[in-house]
Design a protein around this motif. Structure first.
Motif, PDB file in Angstrom:
ATOM      1  N   PHE A 102      52.848  41.640  34.631  1.00  0.00           N
ATOM      2  CA  PHE A 102      51.973  42.217  33.618  1.00  0.00           C
ATOM      3  C   PHE A 102      50.814  41.252  33.372  1.00  0.00           C
ATOM      4  N   HIS A 103      49.636  41.805  33.145  1.00  0.00           N
ATOM      5  CA  HIS A 103      48.444  40.968  33.031  1.00  0.00           C
ATOM      6  C   HIS A 103      47.286  41.767  32.451  1.00  0.00           C
ATOM      7  N   LYS A 104      46.230  41.078  32.096  1.00  0.00           N
ATOM      8  CA  LYS A 104      44.918  41.667  31.834  1.00  0.00           C
ATOM      9  C   LYS A 104      44.013  41.239  32.982  1.00  0.00           C
ATOM     10  N   ASP A 105      43.132  42.103  33.445  1.00  0.00           N
ATOM     11  CA  ASP A 105      42.285  41.740  34.583  1.00  0.00           C
ATOM     12  C   ASP A 105      41.407  40.529  34.283  1.00  0.00           C
ATOM     13  N   ARG A 106      41.029  40.360  33.025  1.00  0.00           N
ATOM     14  CA  ARG A 106      40.170  39.228  32.701  1.00  0.00           C
ATOM     15  C   ARG A 106      40.874  37.889  32.919  1.00  0.00           C
ATOM     16  N   GLU A 107      42.222  37.901  32.948  1.00  0.00           N
ATOM     17  CA  GLU A 107      42.967  36.680  33.242  1.00  0.00           C
ATOM     18  C   GLU A 107      42.762  36.231  34.688  1.00  0.00           C
ATOM     19  N   TYR A 108      42.231  37.144  35.502  1.00  0.00           N
ATOM     20  CA  TYR A 108      41.927  36.833  36.902  1.00  0.00           C
ATOM     21  C   TYR A 108      40.422  36.813  37.140  1.00  0.00           C
ATOM     22  N   GLN A 109      39.675  36.446  36.113  1.00  0.00           N
ATOM     23  CA  GLN A 109      38.237  36.178  36.194  1.00  0.00           C
ATOM     24  C   GLN A 109      37.378  37.429  36.370  1.00  0.00           C
ATOM     25  N   HIS A 110      37.939  38.608  36.145  1.00  0.00           N
ATOM     26  CA  HIS A 110      37.138  39.821  36.256  1.00  0.00           C
ATOM     27  C   HIS A 110      36.073  39.878  35.162  1.00  0.00           C
ATOM     28  N   ASN A 111      34.952  40.507  35.490  1.00  0.00           N
ATOM     29  CA  ASN A 111      33.865  40.716  34.536  1.00  0.00           C
ATOM     30  C   ASN A 111      34.393  41.484  33.322  1.00  0.00           C
ATOM     31  N   GLN A 112      34.111  41.005  32.123  1.00  0.00           N
ATOM     32  CA  GLN A 112      34.689  41.600  30.923  1.00  0.00           C
ATOM     33  C   GLN A 112      34.075  42.946  30.554  1.00  0.00           C
ATOM     34  N   ASN A 113      33.028  43.363  31.256  1.00  0.00           N
ATOM     35  CA  ASN A 113      32.456  44.695  31.029  1.00  0.00           C
ATOM     36  C   ASN A 113      32.965  45.729  32.027  1.00  0.00           C
ATOM     37  N   GLU A 114      33.912  45.333  32.875  1.00  0.00           N
ATOM     38  CA  GLU A 114      34.472  46.276  33.837  1.00  0.00           C
ATOM     39  C   GLU A 114      35.237  47.409  33.148  1.00  0.00           C
ATOM     40  N   ILE A 115      35.145  48.580  33.741  1.00  0.00           N
ATOM     41  CA  ILE A 115      35.958  49.734  33.360  1.00  0.00           C
ATOM     42  C   ILE A 115      36.796  50.102  34.572  1.00  0.00           C
ATOM     43  N   ASN A 116      38.089  50.294  34.367  1.00  0.00           N
ATOM     44  CA  ASN A 116      39.016  50.572  35.465  1.00  0.00           C
ATOM     45  C   ASN A 116      39.170  52.068  35.711  1.00  0.00           C
ATOM     46  N   PHE A 117      39.426  52.391  36.970  1.00  0.00           N
ATOM     47  CA  PHE A 117      39.751  53.765  37.362  1.00  0.00           C
ATOM     48  C   PHE A 117      41.006  53.734  38.229  1.00  0.00           C
ATOM     49  N   CYS A 175      45.016  54.065  44.680  1.00  0.00           N
ATOM     50  CA  CYS A 175      44.046  52.971  44.712  1.00  0.00           C
ATOM     51  C   CYS A 175      43.468  52.841  43.316  1.00  0.00           C
ATOM     52  N   ASP A 176      42.803  51.744  43.084  1.00  0.00           N
ATOM     53  CA  ASP A 176      42.096  51.551  41.816  1.00  0.00           C
ATOM     54  C   ASP A 176      40.794  50.831  42.097  1.00  0.00           C
ATOM     55  N   PHE A 177      39.853  51.048  41.220  1.00  0.00           N
ATOM     56  CA  PHE A 177      38.549  50.409  41.380  1.00  0.00           C
ATOM     57  C   PHE A 177      37.925  50.178  40.013  1.00  0.00           C
ATOM     58  N   ARG A 178      36.886  49.364  40.007  1.00  0.00           N
ATOM     59  CA  ARG A 178      36.275  48.940  38.761  1.00  0.00           C
ATOM     60  C   ARG A 178      34.783  49.218  38.783  1.00  0.00           C
ATOM     61  N   VAL A 179      34.252  49.580  37.621  1.00  0.00           N
ATOM     62  CA  VAL A 179      32.849  49.982  37.482  1.00  0.00           C
ATOM     63  C   VAL A 179      32.254  49.271  36.274  1.00  0.00           C
ATOM     64  N   ILE A 180      30.987  48.894  36.390  1.00  0.00           N
ATOM     65  CA  ILE A 180      30.233  48.341  35.265  1.00  0.00           C
ATOM     66  C   ILE A 180      28.916  49.100  35.167  1.00  0.00           C
ATOM     67  N   PRO A 181      28.565  49.648  34.004  1.00  0.00           N
ATOM     68  CA  PRO A 181      27.215  50.216  33.867  1.00  0.00           C
ATOM     69  C   PRO A 181      26.184  49.148  34.209  1.00  0.00           C
ATOM     70  N   LEU A 182      25.174  49.516  34.978  1.00  0.00           N
ATOM     71  CA  LEU A 182      24.205  48.521  35.427  1.00  0.00           C
ATOM     72  C   LEU A 182      23.576  47.778  34.254  1.00  0.00           C
ATOM     73  N   SER A 183      23.373  48.467  33.130  1.00  0.00           N
ATOM     74  CA  SER A 183      22.748  47.837  31.966  1.00  0.00           C
ATOM     75  C   SER A 183      23.624  46.745  31.355  1.00  0.00           C
ATOM     76  N   LYS A 184      24.922  46.727  31.697  1.00  0.00           N
ATOM     77  CA  LYS A 184      25.839  45.734  31.143  1.00  0.00           C
ATOM     78  C   LYS A 184      26.269  44.693  32.166  1.00  0.00           C
ATOM     79  N   TYR A 185      25.699  44.787  33.362  1.00  0.00           N
ATOM     80  CA  TYR A 185      26.094  43.853  34.412  1.00  0.00           C
ATOM     81  C   TYR A 185      25.367  42.526  34.285  1.00  0.00           C
TER      82      TYR A 185
END
Length: 210
Positions: A102-117, A175-185
């Motif tokens: 169990f984890h949060k993605d941010r614990e693995y250095q993911h961008n904190q504005n990511e949205i998961n799918f 599968c899963d993937f992550r998205v960030i609105p360009l304005s928040k990248y």
């Protein structure tokens, strides 16, 4: 953000058929019968023969994924998006896990504005799906039950999530993937994915729509 389930046209986006072709099977739910693995730990949950087939046949997978990104995902945001270039493949075999803890993605250095799918190629339910808390650090884990033909939009960066050992009779393939609105990248130098070592920047881990 609250979890959102988006239904899509399986005939227009036939992910299951593509994945069955790549994995050389007609029954994704029963691939655990072809080869068994010990309970996954760190470093082994992305090392099955099916992961190898998937990642060595991305030319079969990525055209449909790109079409899905542009036609289904981008319109949700109303602007250009930064998205994961190669969606992460998962199997949760019977009596096994999909991810090792169990984890949060941010614990693995993911961008904190990511949205998961979360995009399952089989029905995902009970102990063969993701378990996630409803609010950050609430710890009230519940299964993300959904069916093939749905994609689930959720906040894996800030919500703790993981798997229970799969006690159902079916393997979950997804599968899963992550998205960030360009304005928040914002470019973050130095951070990279745990297994692929791809840097979390446009041109490596991410692409941007245009």
């Amino acid at each position: 953000m609250s979890m959102k389930v988006i239904n899509y046209d399986k005939e227009q986006y036939p992910f299951r058929e593509i994945v069955e072709k790549v994995l050389d099977t007609k029954n994704l739910e029963k691939i655990h019968l072809d080869q068994r693995y010990d309970l996954f730990v760190k470093g082994t949950d992305q090392k099955t023969k099916w992961h190898e087939l998937y990642y060595s046949n991305l030319d079969e997978v990525l055209p449909l994924y790109e079409k899905f990104i542009y036609e289904v995902i981008r319109p949700i945001f109303g602007e250009e998006i930064v998205y994961q270039k190669v969606p992460t493949f998962r199997t949760q075999l019977v009596n096994n896990l999909g991810v090792f803890q169990f984890h949060k993605d941010r614990e693995y250095q993911h961008n904190q504005n990511e949205i998961n799918f979360f995009l399952p190629f089989t029905d995902a339910y009970d102990t063969n799906t993701i378990w996630v808390e409803s609010e950050e650090d609430k710890g009230d884990y519940a299964p993300m039950n959904t069916n093939y033909g749905n994609v689930v939009m959720w906040n894996g960066c800030h919500l703790t999530h993981g798997n229970k050992q799969n006690t159902t009779s079916n393997t979950r393939v997804s599968c899963d993937f992550r998205v960030i609105p360009l304005s928040k990248y914002k470019e973050e130098e130095g951070a990279s994915a745990i297994y692929t070592k791809m840097k979390f920047i446009i041109g490596d881990y991410y692409k941007v729509t245009k």
